[in-house]
Design a protein around this motif. Structure first.
Motif, PDB file in Angstrom:
ATOM      1  N   GLU A   1       0.816  -1.208   0.000  1.00 56.22           N
ATOM      2  CA  GLU A   1       0.000   0.000   0.000  1.00 56.22           C
ATOM      3  C   GLU A   1       0.855   1.265   0.000  1.00 56.22           C
ATOM      4  N   TYR A   2       1.974   1.234   0.732  1.00 54.99           N
ATOM      5  CA  TYR A   2       2.755   2.475   0.845  1.00 54.99           C
ATOM      6  C   TYR A   2       3.376   2.870  -0.487  1.00 54.99           C
ATOM      7  N   VAL A   3       3.482   1.882  -1.432  1.00 57.57           N
ATOM      8  CA  VAL A   3       3.972   2.233  -2.765  1.00 57.57           C
ATOM      9  C   VAL A   3       2.815   2.804  -3.596  1.00 57.57           C
ATOM     10  N   VAL A   4       1.667   2.107  -3.524  1.00 57.91           N
ATOM     11  CA  VAL A   4       0.496   2.580  -4.274  1.00 57.91           C
ATOM     12  C   VAL A   4       0.073   3.965  -3.778  1.00 57.91           C
ATOM     13  N   ASP A   5       0.134   4.160  -2.463  1.00 57.64           N
ATOM     14  CA  ASP A   5      -0.356   5.393  -1.862  1.00 57.64           C
ATOM     15  C   ASP A   5       0.724   6.455  -1.712  1.00 57.64           C
ATOM     16  N   LYS A   6       1.919   6.228  -2.245  1.00 52.23           N
ATOM     17  CA  LYS A   6       3.037   7.135  -2.001  1.00 52.23           C
ATOM     18  C   LYS A   6       2.742   8.534  -2.563  1.00 52.23           C
ATOM     19  N   ALA A   7       2.579   9.515  -1.641  1.00 52.07           N
ATOM     20  CA  ALA A   7       2.225  10.889  -2.040  1.00 52.07           C
ATOM     21  C   ALA A   7       3.420  11.811  -2.052  1.00 52.07           C
ATOM     22  N   THR A   8       4.507  11.435  -1.343  1.00 49.34           N
ATOM     23  CA  THR A   8       5.729  12.247  -1.329  1.00 49.34           C
ATOM     24  C   THR A   8       6.914  11.353  -1.617  1.00 49.34           C
ATOM     25  N   LYS A   9       8.038  11.970  -1.970  1.00 46.03           N
ATOM     26  CA  LYS A   9       9.195  11.184  -2.410  1.00 46.03           C
ATOM     27  C   LYS A   9       9.840  10.407  -1.267  1.00 46.03           C
ATOM     28  N   LEU A  10       9.795  10.946  -0.049  1.00 46.45           N
ATOM     29  CA  LEU A  10      10.433  10.284   1.087  1.00 46.45           C
ATOM     30  C   LEU A  10       9.477   9.375   1.846  1.00 46.45           C
ATOM     31  N   GLU A  11       8.265   9.215   1.327  1.00 45.40           N
ATOM     32  CA  GLU A  11       7.282   8.397   2.041  1.00 45.40           C
ATOM     33  C   GLU A  11       7.558   6.915   1.802  1.00 45.40           C
ATOM     34  N   THR A  12       7.529   6.166   2.898  1.00 51.44           N
ATOM     35  CA  THR A  12       7.519   4.685   2.810  1.00 51.44           C
ATOM     36  C   THR A  12       6.271   4.237   3.568  1.00 51.44           C
ATOM     37  N   ILE A  13       6.468   3.682   4.759  1.00 54.16           N
ATOM     38  CA  ILE A  13       5.307   3.441   5.617  1.00 54.16           C
ATOM     39  C   ILE A  13       4.805   4.770   6.172  1.00 54.16           C
ATOM     40  N   TYR A  14       5.728   5.709   6.341  1.00 56.16           N
ATOM     41  CA  TYR A  14       5.393   7.054   6.809  1.00 56.16           C
ATOM     42  C   TYR A  14       6.256   8.042   6.019  1.00 56.16           C
ATOM     43  N   ASN A  15       5.976   9.316   6.167  1.00 54.24           N
ATOM     44  CA  ASN A  15       6.712  10.352   5.448  1.00 54.24           C
ATOM     45  C   ASN A  15       8.001  10.686   6.211  1.00 54.24           C
ATOM     46  N   ARG A  16       9.129  10.332   5.630  1.00 57.88           N
ATOM     47  CA  ARG A  16      10.408  10.502   6.323  1.00 57.88           C
ATOM     48  C   ARG A  16      10.903  11.958   6.335  1.00 57.88           C
ATOM     49  N   ILE A  17      10.125  12.893   5.811  1.00 57.51           N
ATOM     50  CA  ILE A  17      10.510  14.307   5.875  1.00 57.51           C
ATOM     51  C   ILE A  17      10.645  14.769   7.317  1.00 57.51           C
ATOM     52  N   HIS A  18       9.929  14.025   8.220  1.00 56.13           N
ATOM     53  CA  HIS A  18      10.018  14.391   9.638  1.00 56.13           C
ATOM     54  C   HIS A  18      11.421  14.145  10.167  1.00 56.13           C
ATOM     55  N   GLU A  19      12.067  13.070   9.705  1.00 56.45           N
ATOM     56  CA  GLU A  19      13.445  12.813  10.134  1.00 56.45           C
ATOM     57  C   GLU A  19      14.370  13.917   9.627  1.00 56.45           C
ATOM     58  N   VAL A  20      14.172  14.313   8.381  1.00 58.28           N
ATOM     59  CA  VAL A  20      15.018  15.364   7.805  1.00 58.28           C
ATOM     60  C   VAL A  20      14.811  16.681   8.546  1.00 58.28           C
ATOM     61  N   ARG A  21      13.562  17.005   8.824  1.00 56.93           N
ATOM     62  CA  ARG A  21      13.279  18.249   9.559  1.00 56.93           C
ATOM     63  C   ARG A  21      13.957  18.234  10.918  1.00 56.93           C
ATOM     64  N   MET A  22      13.938  17.035  11.561  1.00 56.88           N
ATOM     65  CA  MET A  22      14.570  16.956  12.884  1.00 56.88           C
ATOM     66  C   MET A  22      16.076  17.235  12.798  1.00 56.88           C
ATOM     67  N   ARG A  23      16.700  16.842  11.701  1.00 59.96           N
ATOM     68  CA  ARG A  23      18.125  17.119  11.544  1.00 59.96           C
ATOM     69  C   ARG A  23      18.352  18.636  11.384  1.00 59.96           C
ATOM     70  N   PHE A  24      17.475  19.285  10.618  1.00 56.86           N
ATOM     71  CA  PHE A  24      17.579  20.753  10.509  1.00 56.86           C
ATOM     72  C   PHE A  24      17.376  21.401  11.876  1.00 56.86           C
ATOM     73  N   GLU A  25      16.453  20.846  12.645  1.00 54.74           N
ATOM     74  CA  GLU A  25      16.231  21.348  13.996  1.00 54.74           C
ATOM     75  C   GLU A  25      17.509  21.226  14.824  1.00 54.74           C
ATOM     76  N   VAL A  26      18.178  20.100  14.657  1.00 49.52           N
ATOM     77  CA  VAL A  26      19.428  19.873  15.409  1.00 49.52           C
ATOM     78  C   VAL A  26      20.484  20.892  14.997  1.00 49.52           C
ATOM     79  N   LEU A  27      20.614  21.142  13.693  1.00 54.81           N
ATOM     80  CA  LEU A  27      21.611  22.111  13.212  1.00 54.81           C
ATOM     81  C   LEU A  27      21.286  23.520  13.709  1.00 54.81           C
TER      82      LEU A  27
END
Length: 1009
Positions: free
Chosen positions: A697-723
């Motif tokens: 489903e996560y492939v059929v439903d993939k709405a963003t490029k970093l999405e798998t089971i969930y949208n991994r943009i949150h991990e990237v944002r957290m790294r920007f938060e850290v910087l």
């Protein structure tokens, strides 16, 4: 005329010859049978006699030898036997025992004890026999002789004591230094060597009697000596001589060396010496016996050709334990048993000859009369063979049997004529029954099948009416078809209209089986009911029938009710026929019991056909439901494909129906003509996306490029938060230390904040994938990815076993610098089994090396949309999985094209589609229909969360581009518009706001040209 006479003469002579031959053969057979039977009886009688005599002699030998061995065993266990011999031995304690034993058994010659010391004690039964007295120089009237040898060396003495019958001593005799030593005798050592068993010696000649005898001996306790018993074979010789075998037959006893022990009736000559070897006897019987001994045959009567003719011989052996055998021979000339039979056989031959002289003339006299009768019967039989039942039976014959035969032949011919007529009728009915069976087996419509059953049964029985009942799930019998010729009633059957008549209950008010109604009784009891007149039948309730008759001016008389029961199953209904009629008239008659079997056979076939049809319908319904469940599950799996698997078949069937109506152009030859073809196409349409069941489903439903089971943009944002947090900390540390200007530190922090916010906004924009990723954007993305941040925590904690397999073996030392965006080794998911999974299916697609690549830079750099190469293949792979799944199913012959219809809707007319890149030449009309239905449904679907619902005109315009690019069939596209299928589908499945005007004419091929 001459030919007729020759035929009659040949036939006459043939019968006469046959009669004469029968008489001669029967007579000769009777004589031969008597000759054979009498000879066989003589052989069996002689064999039985020989067996009985052999058994008697064997019993006598066994008894005498057995008694001797028993006596030897008894004497060897006497406690007094071990006492030493003193003087003349008369005082020895065993002497009285020896004397009494000899006196009681006349076959015993002597009893004695021999000792290891060389002493010897013997009692000889003289019995006043002159030969014994002379041999031992005994006085007259001597009854017993006591012999004793005792002493040692020079003092060794032999004593002879002679006793009269009363036991008084008549005289004595003494011999000094006797030469007799018992230890050297042949009976001594074998007895000593035998362990606790008596030993029987070979027959030998007693010196004193000059008669053959045998010694039985057994060792004494403690092996101090041996006890011996001497017996003569005189009693056996007398017994053998007293056995009556035949006039010239008798018995001979032989030892193991073929020496004669006893012979009866001077069989081997008067001068035969005792223990004479058989080979030295010049007598015919001796030579016969020598031949039989060499043959080794025992215990069966054998016929041997000798010098005097055929001899009957039977050999039997007697032996016990380790003793030597004694052969018992019973022999006699076979002629002794058959001489009287030969006389009888001669008399039979003479008598048979006299009988034949009388019978043969009489047979010749009657043969003429027989011939005439037989010729007449033959002519009649020839007419009957050609089913010609004309002509007259033969007249009366003087021979009673032929007269009876003529009368029987006439009756037979009349009966055959009637049976032939009945057979013709039965054959017609059987042909009708077979034809109905064939027709029923091929009929798919249940209503037509039931009508066929009822009408076939009416035709077979010439019934006026009939009813077919079917058993319901409520356990009632529902009226399925009703026919009546007289009343003109025809309800149910192919029309599909059921009779409006209440169903018959299978059970009464108390819940017990209903036996009052004839139909329910027939079904409950599973029996056929044949009623001659319903108005006279008291067993069943015909009140309803009588009311019906009264209302309609009809009389229901004869009834035939048959249960419908498939083989091995439950009764599924009943067939009831009413009022059998005489053929060609309206006269009502009872149903013929003979025709009942035809109706029962038809009912059995009908029940099986109906049951099979119901079973097939149920299986098809179950299969359709399962397919719809699968399609519904696929639609329910993702909100982005909801309803797709349900709507595509509807649209495909609409377009296929219109294509089947076209009678010119490229589509003129296409049409589904059978229910099987329509069902095959419908199932293919329902299953066209069944492969999506394995698409994540996560492939059929993939709405963003970093999405798998969930949208991994949150991990990237957290790294920007850290910087950003690091920049603030750096500012605060500078202020606290006082080494730097606070304004300069703040400006540097704010500059860093602005850059991070702008970079993250850019990364987030790339993640959405709404626009084309130009090369400069990809380059900026890579520059942002090079920024680093410090990771302090172990990134392998909390991971599954499978995840850890993808991590490098060597762990970096913490804390460590990591890139802000990175494509790491553990982002790569290898393809299980490599690229060989679909080998053999003929797929023509590029399969990525990896199953997935979750690299952050790799996915954010996707130029169009949100799917990576691997994910796009996974989406497209559903059609490959569909084909693999369906081609692996054992579809029946009429559904073999289901995989084709389901697996080709992504192919194009120019061969650029997938997965096989099939061009127009390889795409059937149903496959082209599926492509249009799949595309149009996707364009018009309003339940896709990722896109706005397109209007009808927009969807048609886009579909026209597919036509222009030669992706879809242009003729079917034109038909799709010109037939109004697009509009019919829109009215059923599109939202009202989607439906607008479509300029159909500008999209049609002629208009475009």
């Amino acid at each position: 005329m001459g030919g007729s006479k020759r035929l009659r003469l040949r036939f006459h002579v043939s019968i006469t010859s046959a009669i004469l031959a029968v008489i001669v053969v029967v007579t000769l057979a009777a004589i031969g049978n008597v000759y054979y039977s009498s000879t066989k009886a003589a052989q069996q009688s002689a064999a039985t006699l020989f067996s009985e005599i052999s058994s008697r002699v064997l019993d006598q030998v066994d008894r005498q030898m057995g008694d001797t061995l028993t006596l030897a065993a008894l004497g060897g266990r006497l406690p007094a036997g071990v006492e030493p011999v003193v003087g003349d031995g008369l005082a020895h304690p065993v002497v009285p025992f020896l004397i009494d034993t000899l006196a009681q058994d006349q076959s015993l010659y002597s009893l004695y004890f021999g000792y290891e010391t060389g002493d010897f004690l013997q009692v000889i039964a003289a019995r006043q026999d002159a030969r014994v007295l002379a041999a031992h120089k005994a006085p007259e009237n001597t009854g017993m002789i006591v012999r004793a040898i005792s002493g040692q060396g020079e003092d060794r003495t032999q004593y002879w004591t002679f006793l009269d019958p009363s036991g008084a001593v008549l005289g004595t005799q003494t011999d000094a230094k006797p030469g007799y030593d018992p230890r050297a005798r042949g009976w001594y050592k074998p007895a000593q060597d035998s362990v606790d068993k008596p030993v029987l010696s070979a027959p030998y000649l007693f010196n004193s009697l000059q008669q053959p005898g045998i010694t039985a001996s057994r060792r004494l306790p403690g092996q101090v000596g041996v006890f011996g018993v001497d017996i003569t074979l005189a009693d056996l010789n007398g017994f053998v001589g007293g056995q009556r075998v035949s006039a010239n037959g008798g018995i001979v006893l032989l030892d193991d060396k073929a020496r004669v022990l006893a012979a009866g009736r001077s069989l081997l000559g008067e001068a035969t010496a005792p223990l004479a070897p058989l080979a030295e006897i010049d007598a015919p019987l001796a030579r016969v016996l020598i031949g039989m001994l060499g043959a080794g045959r025992r215990d069966e009567a054998t016929f041997v050709e000798g010098e005097g003719g055929t001899m009957m011989v039977r050999l039997s052996d007697w032996h016990v334990d380790n003793s030597l055998p004694i052969t018992i021979a019973v022999l006699a000339p076979f002629n002794d048993f058959t001489s009287h039979i030969r006389n009888m056989q001669g008399q039979m031959v003479v008598l048979a000859g006299l009988v034949m002289l009388i019978i043969l003339p009489a047979a010749l006299m009657f043969s003429g009369r027989l011939s005439a009768t037989v010729r007449t019967l033959a002519a009649e039989a020839e007419r009957v063979r050609h089913f010609d039942f004309s002509g007259q039976a033969p007249g009366d014959s003087v021979i009673q049997e032929f007269d009876s035969l003529a009368q029987a032949f006439g009756s037979m011919k009349e009966s055959l004529a009637q049976k032939a007529k009945a057979l013709e009728i039965a054959q017609v009915k059987l042909e009708r029954l077979v034809g109905l069976g064939i027709a029923m087996s091929s009929e798919r419509d249940s209503n037509k099948l039931m009508e066929m059953i009822l009408m076939g049964a009416k035709d077979l029985t010439n019934a006026d009416g009939g009813t077919l009942y079917m058993r319901t799930e409520e356990d009632t019998l529902r009226f399925q078809i009703l026919r009546n010729d007289t009343l003109g009633v025809a309800v149910g059957g192919a029309s599909g209209e059921l009779p409006n008549i209440p169903a018959v209950a299978m059970k009464d008010a108390e819940g017990k089986p209903n036996h009052r109604n004839v139909v329910s009784h027939c079904v409950n009891s599973e029996v056929t009911v044949n009623i001659v007149d319903a108005y006279d039948a008291s067993q069943f309730d015909f009140s309803g029938t009588k009311i019906f008759d009264e209302r309609n001016g009809y009389r229901s008389q004869s009834f035939l009710t048959v249960p419908l029961k498939p083989r091995g199953g439950d009764v599924i209904g009943a067939l009831q026929l009413i009022n059998a009629r005489v053929p060609g008239t309206n006269d009502i008659i009872p149903f013929d019991p003979g025709i009942q079997s035809f109706v029962e056979a038809l009912s059995a076939q009908a029940a099986t056909a109906l049951y099979n049809r119901q079973l097939l319908d149920a299986q098809e319904e179950l299969m359709d439901s399962m397919i719809k469940i699968i399609a519904g599950a696929i639609d329910a799996k993702s909100p982005y494909t909801g309803g797709h698997c349900e709507r595509v078949p509807e649209l495909a069937l609409m377009l296929a129906e219109e294509a089947g109506k076209v009678d010119n152009g490229p589509l003129a030859d296409f049409a589904f003509t059978t229910e099987e073809e329509w069902r095959e196409f419908k199932i293919g349409a329902w299953l066209h996306d069944c492969g999506k069941v394995v698409t994540p489903e996560y492939v059929v439903d993939k709405a963003t490029k970093l999405e798998t089971i969930y949208n991994r943009i949150h991990e990237v944002r957290m790294r920007f938060e850290v910087l950003l947090r690091d920049a603030v900390i750096e500012y605060m540390q500078g202020v606290v230390s006082g080494d730097h200007d606070e304004a300069e530190l703040r400006q540097r922090m704010e500059s860093r904040r602005t850059q991070l916010l702008d970079d993250f906004a850019f990364v987030a924009e790339c993640n959405v994938g709404g626009e084309f990723m130009a090369p400069d954007k990809v380059e900026r993305l890579k520059q942002i990815a090079q920024h680093t941040w410090v990771r302090t925590f172990n990134d392998r904690l909390g991971l599954s076993h499978e995840e850890l397999k993808r991590f490098p073996a060597e762990e970096p030392q913490l804390p460590t610098l990591e890139k802000l965006l990175d494509d790491k080794s553990w982002h790569i998911i290898p393809r299980p089994g490599g690229k060989e999974r679909y080998a053999g299916f003929g797929f023509n697609v590029n399969i990525p090396d990896n199953l997935y690549n979750f690299g952050e830079v790799y996915n954010l750099s996707v130029s169009r949309g949100t799917l990576s190469e691997e994910e796009r293949f996974k989406i497209n792979e559903h059609i490959m999985q569909t084909i693999a799944m369906l081609e692996g199913l054992p579809f029946p012959k009429h559904m073999k094209r289901v995989p084709e219809y389901a697996g080709t809707h992504h192919e194009t007319m120019i061969g650029t589609g997938y997965p096989r890149k099939i061009g127009a030449d390889g795409l059937s009309v149903p496959s082209r229909i599926m492509a249009i239905a799949d595309i149009f449904e996707a364009l018009t679907a309003s339940d896709r969360p990722y896109k706005k619902a397109k209007t009808l005109s927009e969807s048609i315009k886009i579909l026209s581009f597919f036509k222009k690019d030669k992706h879809i069939d242009p003729d079917l596209f034109d038909l799709f518009l010109s037939s109004g299928v697009y509009k019919t589908y829109a009215e059923r499945f599109l939202l009202p706001e989607q439906i607008d005007e479509v300029p159909v004419e500008q999209y049609l091929t002629k208009a475009a040209e």
